[in-house]
Design a protein around this motif. Structure first.
Motif, short mmCIF file in Angstrom:
data_model
loop_
_atom_site.label_atom_id
_atom_site.label_comp_id
_atom_site.label_asym_id
_atom_site.label_seq_id
_atom_site.Cartn_x
_atom_site.Cartn_y
_atom_site.Cartn_z
N LEU A 46 3.85 -7.03 -8.05
CA LEU A 46 4.98 -6.20 -8.50
C LEU A 46 6.13 -7.04 -9.07
N ASP A 72 9.29 -5.71 -11.36
CA ASP A 72 9.80 -4.40 -10.96
C ASP A 72 11.19 -4.61 -10.36
N PHE A 110 6.41 -11.52 1.89
CA PHE A 110 6.50 -10.39 0.96
C PHE A 110 5.18 -10.13 0.24
N LEU A 157 7.73 -13.47 -5.09
CA LEU A 157 6.65 -12.62 -5.59
C LEU A 157 5.71 -13.37 -6.53
N ILE A 213 11.83 -3.33 -6.79
CA ILE A 213 11.18 -4.13 -5.76
C ILE A 213 11.92 -5.46 -5.58
N GLU A 214 12.29 -6.09 -6.69
CA GLU A 214 12.99 -7.36 -6.61
C GLU A 214 14.35 -7.20 -5.92
N VAL A 225 13.57 -6.75 -2.13
CA VAL A 225 13.23 -8.03 -1.50
C VAL A 225 14.50 -8.88 -1.31
N ARG A 281 3.17 -7.93 0.77
CA ARG A 281 2.96 -6.48 0.59
C ARG A 281 3.39 -6.00 -0.79
N TYR A 282 4.19 -6.82 -1.48
CA TYR A 282 4.64 -6.47 -2.83
C TYR A 282 3.88 -7.26 -3.90
#
Length: 226
Positions: free
Chosen positions: A184, A187, A178, A138, A190-191, A194, A180-181
């Protein structure tokens, strides 16, 4: 040193262990990428770099660089040659140092290797991944290439110094994107999502049974019983 090592030790390993490699086309020819692998044996960090045309950097525990005698010299020389970076895992900031190093490698457009489980599997199963791999993806936008080491644990079970003679099998899976994240980072939900996606890709690629628990916790319990 890297190319000399590939021409010497690499040639020897190819002859003795005859690596069967699938999916090399999934490793990008240039630009950053995270190679996220399952971890069955110490020699995972030997065989994966030697089957790649590009250099891949790993984080390695500091003990690999401080050994004595011929074995200590050999391991230290190999780790330095393949670009492994020592980290004192006993330090409280070891995880942050590892991630900062990975981020630097990736922003330089290079390959960074990581074992999301954080340690070798104690029994050949695939364990819950730590979220460092997600944070790196990310933060840098680098794709994650899942890597399956398929039988190194059989050739070098825990406690065995020199792997048995046999054919090593390595499989690279399609890159995971990734973007799309984007934005973020930090977060935790989210992490975790992923990381779980990466581990699911590894489970499919390796065929290992999955355990939703950290391998380090399993090892700790085993040590307490001994």
């Amino acid at each position: 040193m890297w190319w000399f090592l590939k021409a010497t030790l690499g040639s020897l390993l190819w002859v003795v262990y005859r690596p069967k490699v699938d999916g090399l086309e999934h490793v990008p020819d240039d630009g950053p990428a995270i190679l996220a692998s399952n971890h069955l044996a110490v020699t995972d960090s030997f065989f994966m770099p030697l089957v790649l045309t590009r250099r891949v950097t790993f984080i390695a525990k500091e003990e690999y660089f401080t050994g004595t005698g011929f074995k200590g010299w050999f391991v230290r020389t190999f780790m330095n040659a393949v670009g492994a970076i020592p980290v004192d895992r006993a330090g409280g900031d070891a995880a942050n140092v590892s991630l900062d190093t990975g981020k630097r490698i990736l922003t330089e457009g290079r390959l960074f290797g990581i074992y999301p489980e954080g340690t070798r599997s104690p029994d050949g199963r695939l364990y819950r991944g730590k979220t460092g791999v997600a944070r790196l993806a990310l933060q840098t936008g680098a794709p994650v290439v899942p890597v399956a080491m398929l039988n190194t644990g059989e050739l070098q079970p825990i406690g065995r110094r020199i792997p048995r003679i046999g054919r090593v099998r390595i499989k690279f899976g399609p890159p995971l994107d990734f973007h799309r994240y984007s934005g973020l980072v930090g977060d935790r939900f989210i992490e975790r999502a992923v990381t779980d996606e990466v581990m699911d890709a590894l489970r499919e690629l390796t065929g290992q049974d999955y355990v939703d628990e950290y391998a380090a916790n399993v090892k700790k319990r085993q040590q307490q019983k001994e």
